[in-house]
Design an enzyme around this catalytic site. Structure first.
Site: not given
Ligand code: GCU
Length: 415
Positions: A253, A257, A343, A394
């Site tokens: 998540s 990144k 998402w 997710h």
């Molecule tokens: C939110 C956000 C995501 C992220 C995520 C996370 O959903 O929108 O971009 O990856 O949180 O928990 O890291």
């Protein structure tokens, strides 16, 4: 009294507003239905054409000319660059303890505390390392940027639920059995997020004069956590029980990144594993599907300030996320998408893998040559640029770990 009451009322209002927006976030995140028709027409920048319009046909030109251009553009428009501090950062790691009989003697656990400091203050970071006892000599390691655990000393194994599994989900015992070590840091322990950003965060050691927040082209939260991962690598390089040429960096998540940006910047990472990284991770900005740049800025400091200018104008970005994957080449990357994780735009995660493939091919390596996404639960770990869309949403799922082990075995044992 009057003032105190007002403050109290104001805080209640702001808590209510915050919880409202959290609820709204969840609603957006859970209710995205996949519909390719919502994706606007877009054209991606070609990773193999330089800013001057010259086609790149050799690894040399890629490494000397095009890759540095792309990395510079990611730093100035998406993640921000790491600024030069006024005074050098001193970095120390202290070995807090070593347990040579961890998990019934199957591994050695080391717990470490890092300290980063200069005249502006100091910031700490914990790290936990588990190394298999049955292997003599340095071992490959999975380094996870974790959401929690390392600062509490360790996430002890959850023997009741499942033997040898760490509480953050990692099936430690499976990695050990393969002769792999496991390590993790907390993404965010040295990097504050949300309203407290700018205060007690690693960024403060890099401020100049009376600066209190990063400038528009300087790093945000993602850049800071990627920096933390590199510091963990600094330690792994000093540990004689670790084969530091075989460190796989994993994040899920938000931390997915961070793992991709860290691996692109720091070529000491031998491979990157991206779990549902989505927007600002493996997914393409220009598709603007699910979470997009606008939504990303509800976390105002994750990216650099300059990125804000491209909200609604993603087509003007000089880069897109396929170029980030390309910058990790020739090192293996594994992109995992979840079928119902709309998402994070699973199709966008696939297409960026596909459009990064020409760069892997320049090295004679396999990626994702077809525009058609592979079928569900059909991984291909033998490719340097691997992609899987697995059922579920997710999160880490049990089989994700098996695939990562397979990927590490295939690529690390090959060398
Ligand atoms: C939110 C956000 C995501 C992220 C995520 C996370 O959903 O929108 O971009 O990856 O949180 O928990 O890291």
């Amino acid at each position: 009294m009057q003032i105190i009451r007002q403050i109290f009322i104001l805080s209640i209002i702001s808590i209510l507003a915050q919880s409202n927006s959290v609820a709204q976030d969840k609603e957006w995140e859970n209710n995205v239905i996949y519909n390719e028709k919502q994706v606007p027409f877009y054209e991606l920048p070609d990773p193999l054409v330089t800013v001057e319009g010259k086609r790149v046909a050799t690894v040399d030109d890629w490494e000397q000319i095009r890759r540095p251009q792309i990395m510079g553009m990611f730093a100035s428009t998406i993640y921000g660059k790491v600024p030069q501090p006024e005074k050098e950062i001193e970095q120390e790691f202290e070995l807090l303890d070593t347990d040579e009989k961890f998990l019934d003697g199957k591994c050695t656990r080391k717990r470490l505390l890092f300290n980063f400091s200069n005249h502006r203050g100091s910031v700490g970071m914990h790290m936990v390392v588990y190394l298999p006892n049955h292997v003599n000599g340095p071992v490959p390691v999975l380094l996870q940027i974790s959401f929690s655990g390392a600062d509490r000393g360790s996430i002890e194994t959850d023997n009741i639920q499942s033997y040898g599994r760490l509480r953050n989900g990692i099936p430690l015992i499976h990695f050990l059995n393969q002769g792999f070590g496991v390590a993790y840091i907390n993404g965010g322990e040295a990097v504050r997020d949300g309203n407290s950003f700018g205060g007690n965060t690693i960024h403060k050691l890099f401020y100049k004069g009376n600066q209190s927040l990063p400038r528009a082209d300087e790093w945000g939260v993602i850049g800071g956590i990627a920096w933390q991962a590199s510091r963990a690598m600094d330690y792994l390089e000093t540990d004689n029980d670790v084969d530091h040429s075989k460190v796989a960096l994993l994040g899920f998540s938000k931390l997915g990144k961070c793992a991709l940006w860290a691996a692109a910047q720091d070529t000491r990472f031998a491979m990157a594993l991206s779990q549902n990284s989505g927007c600002a991770g493996a997914a393409l900005w220009r598709r603007s599907f699910g979470e997009n740049l606008k939504y990303m800025f509800r976390f105002p400091h994750w990216l650099c300030g300059n990125a804000r200018k491209y909200i609604g104008n993603e087509g003007d970005l000089p880069v897109d996320q396929h170029m980030l994957l390309a910058c990790i080449a020739p090192r293996p990357v594994y992109v995992t998408s979840g079928l119902s994780d709309n998402w994070a735009d699973p199709m966008g995660e696939y297409l960026s893998s596909h459009h990064a493939t020409p760069v892997y091919e320049l090295y004679g390596l396999k990626g994702q040559p077809t525009k058609e996404r592979p079928r569900i639960n059909e991984p291909a770990e033998d490719r340097a640029l691997s992609y899987v869309i697995r059922s579920g949403g997710h999160g880490y799922f049990y089989k994700d770990w098996d695939r990562y082990i397979k990927f590490m075995k295939f690529h690390f044992n090959k060398k």
